[in-house]
Design a protein around this motif. Sequence first.
Motif, PDB file in Angstrom:
ATOM      1  N   ASP A  17     -12.266  73.999 -35.034  1.00 18.69           N
ATOM      2  CA  ASP A  17     -12.436  72.583 -35.350  1.00 18.69           C
ATOM      3  C   ASP A  17     -11.289  72.025 -36.180  1.00 18.69           C
ATOM      4  OD1 ASP A  17     -14.796  72.215 -33.956  1.00 18.69           O
ATOM      5  OD2 ASP A  17     -16.048  72.737 -35.671  1.00 18.69           O
ATOM      6  N   ARG A  18     -10.432  72.907 -36.746  1.00 19.51           N
ATOM      7  CA  ARG A  18      -9.299  72.457 -37.568  1.00 19.51           C
ATOM      8  C   ARG A  18      -8.078  72.296 -36.656  1.00 19.51           C
ATOM      9  NH1 ARG A  18      -8.352  76.122 -42.249  1.00 19.51           N
ATOM     10  NH2 ARG A  18     -10.133  74.983 -43.070  1.00 19.51           N
ATOM     11  N   LEU A  19      -7.638  71.040 -36.506  1.00 20.36           N
ATOM     12  CA  LEU A  19      -6.533  70.701 -35.617  1.00 20.36           C
ATOM     13  C   LEU A  19      -5.469  69.921 -36.385  1.00 20.36           C
ATOM     14  CD1 LEU A  19      -8.731  69.212 -32.746  1.00 20.36           C
ATOM     15  CD2 LEU A  19      -7.890  71.565 -32.911  1.00 20.36           C
ATOM     16  N   PHE A  20      -4.230  70.005 -35.903  1.00 17.67           N
ATOM     17  CA  PHE A  20      -3.140  69.220 -36.452  1.00 17.67           C
ATOM     18  C   PHE A  20      -2.309  68.678 -35.297  1.00 17.67           C
ATOM     19  CE2 PHE A  20      -4.327  71.910 -39.946  1.00 17.67           C
ATOM     20  CZ  PHE A  20      -4.235  71.066 -41.038  1.00 17.67           C
ATOM     21  N   ALA A  21      -1.817  67.459 -35.444  1.00 20.80           N
ATOM     22  CA  ALA A  21      -0.999  66.837 -34.408  1.00 20.80           C
ATOM     23  C   ALA A  21       0.131  66.059 -35.055  1.00 20.80           C
ATOM     24  CB  ALA A  21      -1.857  65.901 -33.550  1.00 20.80           C
ATOM     25  N   LEU A  22       1.324  66.151 -34.472  1.00 18.45           N
ATOM     26  CA  LEU A  22       2.462  65.364 -34.915  1.00 18.45           C
ATOM     27  C   LEU A  22       2.629  64.218 -33.933  1.00 18.45           C
ATOM     28  CD1 LEU A  22       4.870  64.923 -36.787  1.00 18.45           C
ATOM     29  CD2 LEU A  22       6.220  66.251 -35.165  1.00 18.45           C
ATOM     30  N   VAL A  23       2.371  63.005 -34.416  1.00 11.66           N
ATOM     31  CA  VAL A  23       2.435  61.805 -33.583  1.00 11.66           C
ATOM     32  C   VAL A  23       3.779  61.127 -33.810  1.00 11.66           C
ATOM     33  CG1 VAL A  23       1.339  59.594 -33.062  1.00 11.66           C
ATOM     34  CG2 VAL A  23      -0.057  61.527 -33.836  1.00 11.66           C
ATOM     35  N   VAL A  24       4.526  60.893 -32.728  1.00 10.35           N
ATOM     36  CA  VAL A  24       5.812  60.226 -32.845  1.00 10.35           C
ATOM     37  C   VAL A  24       5.603  58.843 -33.456  1.00 10.35           C
ATOM     38  CG1 VAL A  24       7.763  59.280 -31.542  1.00 10.35           C
ATOM     39  CG2 VAL A  24       6.798  61.499 -30.919  1.00 10.35           C
ATOM     40  N   GLY A  25       6.362  58.550 -34.492  1.00 11.06           N
ATOM     41  CA  GLY A  25       6.262  57.276 -35.184  1.00 11.06           C
ATOM     42  C   GLY A  25       5.074  57.170 -36.133  1.00 11.06           C
ATOM     43  N   GLY A  26       4.219  58.186 -36.161  1.00 12.61           N
ATOM     44  CA  GLY A  26       3.040  58.135 -37.021  1.00 12.61           C
ATOM     45  C   GLY A  26       2.985  59.248 -38.040  1.00 12.61           C
ATOM     46  N   GLY A  27       3.610  60.385 -37.729  1.00  9.93           N
ATOM     47  CA  GLY A  27       3.627  61.502 -38.651  1.00  9.93           C
ATOM     48  C   GLY A  27       2.607  62.570 -38.313  1.00  9.93           C
ATOM     49  N   LEU A  28       2.315  63.394 -39.300  1.00  8.69           N
ATOM     50  CA  LEU A  28       1.449  64.551 -39.134  1.00  8.69           C
ATOM     51  C   LEU A  28       0.019  64.207 -39.542  1.00  8.69           C
ATOM     52  CD1 LEU A  28       1.352  67.559 -38.380  1.00  8.69           C
ATOM     53  CD2 LEU A  28       1.960  68.070 -40.742  1.00  8.69           C
ATOM     54  N   PHE A  29      -0.938  64.535 -38.661  1.00  7.19           N
ATOM     55  CA  PHE A  29      -2.351  64.252 -38.882  1.00  7.19           C
ATOM     56  C   PHE A  29      -3.164  65.524 -38.744  1.00  7.19           C
ATOM     57  CE2 PHE A  29      -0.593  60.205 -37.916  1.00  7.19           C
ATOM     58  CZ  PHE A  29      -1.397  59.269 -38.539  1.00  7.19           C
ATOM     59  N   GLY A  30      -4.285  65.578 -39.447  1.00  5.29           N
ATOM     60  CA  GLY A  30      -5.186  66.720 -39.358  1.00  5.29           C
ATOM     61  C   GLY A  30      -6.603  66.267 -39.054  1.00  5.29           C
ATOM     62  N   SER A  31      -7.360  67.174 -38.452  1.00  4.62           N
ATOM     63  CA  SER A  31      -8.767  66.934 -38.163  1.00  4.62           C
ATOM     64  C   SER A  31      -9.550  68.185 -38.521  1.00  4.62           C
ATOM     65  CB  SER A  31      -8.967  66.618 -36.675  1.00  4.62           C
ATOM     66  OG  SER A  31     -10.350  66.523 -36.372  1.00  4.62           O
ATOM     67  N   GLU A  32     -10.681  68.014 -39.149  1.00  2.02           N
ATOM     68  CA  GLU A  32     -11.554  69.136 -39.496  1.00  2.02           C
ATOM     69  C   GLU A  32     -12.805  69.165 -38.622  1.00  2.02           C
ATOM     70  OE1 GLU A  32     -10.949  71.578 -41.757  1.00  2.02           O
ATOM     71  OE2 GLU A  32      -8.988  70.717 -42.195  1.00  2.02           O
ATOM     72  N   ASP A  33     -12.902  68.211 -37.677  1.00  2.00           N
ATOM     73  CA  ASP A  33     -14.110  68.113 -36.854  1.00  2.00           C
ATOM     74  C   ASP A  33     -13.802  68.135 -35.359  1.00  2.00           C
ATOM     75  OD1 ASP A  33     -13.006  65.590 -36.490  1.00  2.00           O
ATOM     76  OD2 ASP A  33     -14.565  64.551 -37.615  1.00  2.00           O
ATOM     77  N   GLY A  34     -12.826  68.936 -34.978  1.00  3.17           N
ATOM     78  CA  GLY A  34     -12.506  69.099 -33.564  1.00  3.17           C
ATOM     79  C   GLY A  34     -11.861  67.891 -32.929  1.00  3.17           C
ATOM     80  N   GLY A  35     -11.304  66.997 -33.708  1.00  2.34           N
ATOM     81  CA  GLY A  35     -10.588  65.841 -33.181  1.00  2.34           C
ATOM     82  C   GLY A  35     -11.398  64.565 -33.128  1.00  2.34           C
ATOM     83  N   SER A  36     -12.624  64.591 -33.633  1.00  5.08           N
ATOM     84  CA  SER A  36     -13.418  63.347 -33.656  1.00  5.08           C
ATOM     85  C   SER A  36     -12.813  62.324 -34.614  1.00  5.08           C
ATOM     86  CB  SER A  36     -14.862  63.636 -34.063  1.00  5.08           C
ATOM     87  OG  SER A  36     -15.505  64.399 -33.067  1.00  5.08           O
ATOM     88  N   THR A  37     -12.307  62.799 -35.753  1.00  2.00           N
ATOM     89  CA  THR A  37     -11.625  61.927 -36.706  1.00  2.00           C
ATOM     90  C   THR A  37     -10.324  62.590 -37.134  1.00  2.00           C
ATOM     91  OG1 THR A  37     -12.790  62.894 -38.609  1.00  2.00           O
ATOM     92  CG2 THR A  37     -13.786  60.946 -37.580  1.00  2.00           C
ATOM     93  N   TRP A  38      -9.347  61.772 -37.474  1.00  2.00           N
ATOM     94  CA  TRP A  38      -8.027  62.245 -37.886  1.00  2.00           C
ATOM     95  C   TRP A  38      -7.612  61.559 -39.175  1.00  2.00           C
ATOM     96  CZ3 TRP A  38      -5.475  66.056 -35.222  1.00  2.00           C
ATOM     97  CH2 TRP A  38      -5.974  66.370 -33.959  1.00  2.00           C
ATOM     98  N   THR A  39      -6.878  62.287 -40.031  1.00  2.00           N
ATOM     99  CA  THR A  39      -6.366  61.756 -41.287  1.00  2.00           C
ATOM    100  C   THR A  39      -4.911  62.196 -41.431  1.00  2.00           C
ATOM    101  OG1 THR A  39      -8.556  62.002 -42.263  1.00  2.00           O
ATOM    102  CG2 THR A  39      -6.723  61.674 -43.779  1.00  2.00           C
TER     103      THR A  39
END
Length: 119
Positions: A17-39
């Motif tokens: 359930d712990r995910l991380f994504a690097l969004v172009v123009g947005g930066g690095l985001f993490g999720s602790e709920d399988g991608g339902s919410t991102w911070t």
Amino acid sequence: LPGTDLHAFAQDPANPDRLFALVVGGGLFGSEDGGSTWTATPTQPPGLGGHAGLAVDGDTLYTTTQAGIVASSDRGATWEALPAQPAGMAIVLAASAASQGTLYAGTTMGLARGTDGGA
């Protein structure tokens, strides 16, 4: 997420359930709920470039930057360069699901492996 142009994505091998994504123009985001919410991570990795590799190993997040591989043991609040760097520019990263502390880096010189969390 603020966009769909992802240059890197990682899932914690020990916690799917712990995910991380690097969004172009947005930066690095993490999720602790399988991608339902991102911070957004509290701080962005220093020297983050156009390409990035991400890997999660327990509480440690690794990413590639223009200056090498950096790590955060506090989910992106602070970042430090690894004390040892693989030969060549690191492009992709992966953490071993079977052996905590084992990190693989695909570089311009080939594949590198460390078994001590990058030390």
